[in-house]
Enzyme design. Structure first.
Site, short mmCIF file in Angstrom:
data_model
loop_
_atom_site.label_atom_id
_atom_site.label_comp_id
_atom_site.label_asym_id
_atom_site.label_seq_id
_atom_site.Cartn_x
_atom_site.Cartn_y
_atom_site.Cartn_z
N HIS A 179 0.72 7.17 9.76
CA HIS A 179 0.34 6.75 8.41
C HIS A 179 -1.12 6.30 8.36
O HIS A 179 -1.85 6.59 7.41
CB HIS A 179 1.24 5.60 7.94
CG HIS A 179 2.61 6.02 7.53
ND1 HIS A 179 3.44 6.73 8.35
CD2 HIS A 179 3.30 5.85 6.36
CE1 HIS A 179 4.58 6.96 7.73
NE2 HIS A 179 4.52 6.45 6.52
N HIS A 220 5.74 -0.47 12.97
CA HIS A 220 4.89 -0.25 14.14
C HIS A 220 4.55 -1.60 14.75
O HIS A 220 4.56 -2.63 14.07
CB HIS A 220 3.60 0.48 13.77
CG HIS A 220 3.75 1.96 13.63
ND1 HIS A 220 3.74 2.82 14.71
CD2 HIS A 220 3.90 2.73 12.53
CE1 HIS A 220 3.87 4.06 14.28
NE2 HIS A 220 3.98 4.04 12.96
N ASP A 224 -0.28 -0.34 17.59
CA ASP A 224 -0.28 1.00 16.99
C ASP A 224 -1.29 1.09 15.85
O ASP A 224 -1.95 2.12 15.66
CB ASP A 224 1.12 1.34 16.45
CG ASP A 224 2.20 1.17 17.49
OD1 ASP A 224 1.87 1.23 18.69
OD2 ASP A 224 3.36 0.96 17.11
#
Length: 311
Positions: A179, A220, A224
Site C-alpha cells: 500500500h 503491518h 514495514d
C-alpha cells in the site's frame, strides 16, 4: 447552436484530439504499459505464493503498536478507504488532460514512469518478504484464523488464479508495505508533475495519515512502513535520474511528441521552432523541447534544454 452546445462541441473536440494523441503514444509505448501490467500480476502471484509458507505465531514486539491505539477489526476499513481515495484520485488526475484545458502531462508517458517505479519497488519487496517470513499481525493472520495458512493447491490453476479474497486476506508479504509503495509513487509523481501546491501538501499529509492507520489497524509492523518510506523514495529518486524527463505542454514549447526519430523529423522540428510555430492538435506531430526539471505550481518550468524526449 446555443452556448452550451458550443461548449459541448469544444469539449468533444478536445477529448477527440487528446485521445488521438494518446493512442499514437500508446502505439509507441504499449510494450512498457503491457509489461507494467504483467508485472503487477506477477507481484500478485508472488504475494499469494508466500502465503503458503506463512505460519501464524506470537505478534512481534513493535514500537508502533505500543504508541498507537489499536483501531480494532471493525474499523480496519478506515486505512483501506484512505488508500482507495489516493489510488482513485491519482488515476483521475492522470486522465485530466482529456477534459481540462491546462494540459501538463501525457497520460501514457506518466504511466510508463509510474510502472517503472512500481516494478523496481515490487522486485525489492518480493525479494525481501521471501527472505524472511514474519508472523502476520493482521487479525486474519493470527493463530486460530482459518485464513492464516493456505492449504496445498490441488492444481496449477488454483495457484495462478488471483481472487479478490486472496488479495484482501493475504499473509506473509509484510516487509515492506505494498500500500505504501503505490501511495508514495503516486504522491511523488503528482508532487513533481502536478501544479496545485495546496493539493501537493494535502497528498503528503494523506500518506502520513495512511501510514499511521496501517499500523493502528495492525495490518503491518512499523518496520514495514518505515522501510517503505525510505526504499520507495530512493528508488523513485534514482529512476527519475535515469529516465529522460517528460515534455511540458505549456508555453512556447507546446509541441506534440514525435512518433519517429529519423533525421528528417528532427530537421523539420528545428526549422519550425526557429520560425516560432507551435501547436497542440492531434494532427500536428512534431517533437517538442525537453524539460529537465519539475513543473512549477504556477505553470512555469525550470531549466529548459532542447532535445527529443523519450519515456
Amino acid at each position: 447552436m446555443g452556448f452550451s452546445g458550443f461548449c459541448d462541441l469544444k469539449l468533444w473536440k478536445r477529448i477527440w484530439a487528446e485521445t488521438t494523441t494518446e493512442i499514437n503514444l500508446l502505439a509507441e509505448n504499449w510494450k512498457y504499459i503491457l509489461g507494467g501490467l504483467i508485472c503487477q500480476y506477477i507481484h500478485g502471484l508472488a504475494a499469494r505464493g508466500v502465503h503458503y509458507f506463512h505460519r501464524p505465531g506470537p505478534i512481534l514486539q513493535d514500537a508502533g503498536f505500543f504508541l498507537l491505539p489499536e483501531l480494532g477489526q471493525d474499523k480496519a476499513y478506515v486505512s483501506e478507504f484512505v488508500f482507495t481515495f489516493i489510488f482513485l484520485s491519482f488515476i483521475l488526475w492522470t486522465f485530466h488532460p482529456f477534459i481540462l484545458k491546462s494540459k501538463k502531462i501525457y497520460t501514457v508517458l506518466i504511466w510508463c514512469r509510474v510502472f517503472a517505479c512500481l516494478i523496481a519497488c515490487q522486485i525489492l519487496r518480493v525479494i525481501t518478504f521471501y527472505s524472511t517470513q514474519l508472523p502476520g499481525p493482521n487479525y486474519h493472520c493470527r493463530e486460530g484464523s482459518k485464513f492464516a495458512t493456505l492449504p496445498r493447491p490441488d492444481n496449477m490453476l488454483e495457484v495462478l488464479l488471483i481472487v479478490p479474497r486472496g488479495v484482501l486476506f493475504g499473509c506473509g508479504d509484510l516487509i515492506f508495505s505494498s500500500h505504501m509503495i503505490f501511495s508514495l509513487v503516486f504522491v511523488r509523481t503528482y508532487y513533481k508533475y502536478g501544479t496545485q501546491r495546496f493539493l501537493k501538501q494535502c497528498a503528503w499529509l494523506t500518506v502520513v495519515i495512511q501510514s499511521l492507520l496501517i499500523i493502528a489497524s495492525r495490518k503491518h509492523y512499523t518496520v514495514d512502513v518505515v522501510v517503505a518510506w525510505y526504499t520507495v523514495n530512493l528508488v523513485v529518486f534514482f529512476i527519475d535520474k535515469k529516465l529522460p524527463e517528460l515534455p511540458d505542454r505549456s508555453g512556447a514549447a507546446a509541441l506534440l511528441l514525435p512518433l519517429s526519430k529519423d533525421s528528417k523529423t528532427k530537421e523539420g522540428i528545428s526549422h519550425k521552432l526557429l520560425n516560432g510555430h507551435s501547436g497542440d492538435s492531434a494532427a500536428d506531430w512534431r517533437p517538442r523541447s525537453q524539460i529537465n526539471g519539475k513543473i512549477l505550481e504556477d505553470g512555469n518550468v525550470v531549466h529548459v534544454e532542447d532535445g527529443i524526449n523519450g519515456v
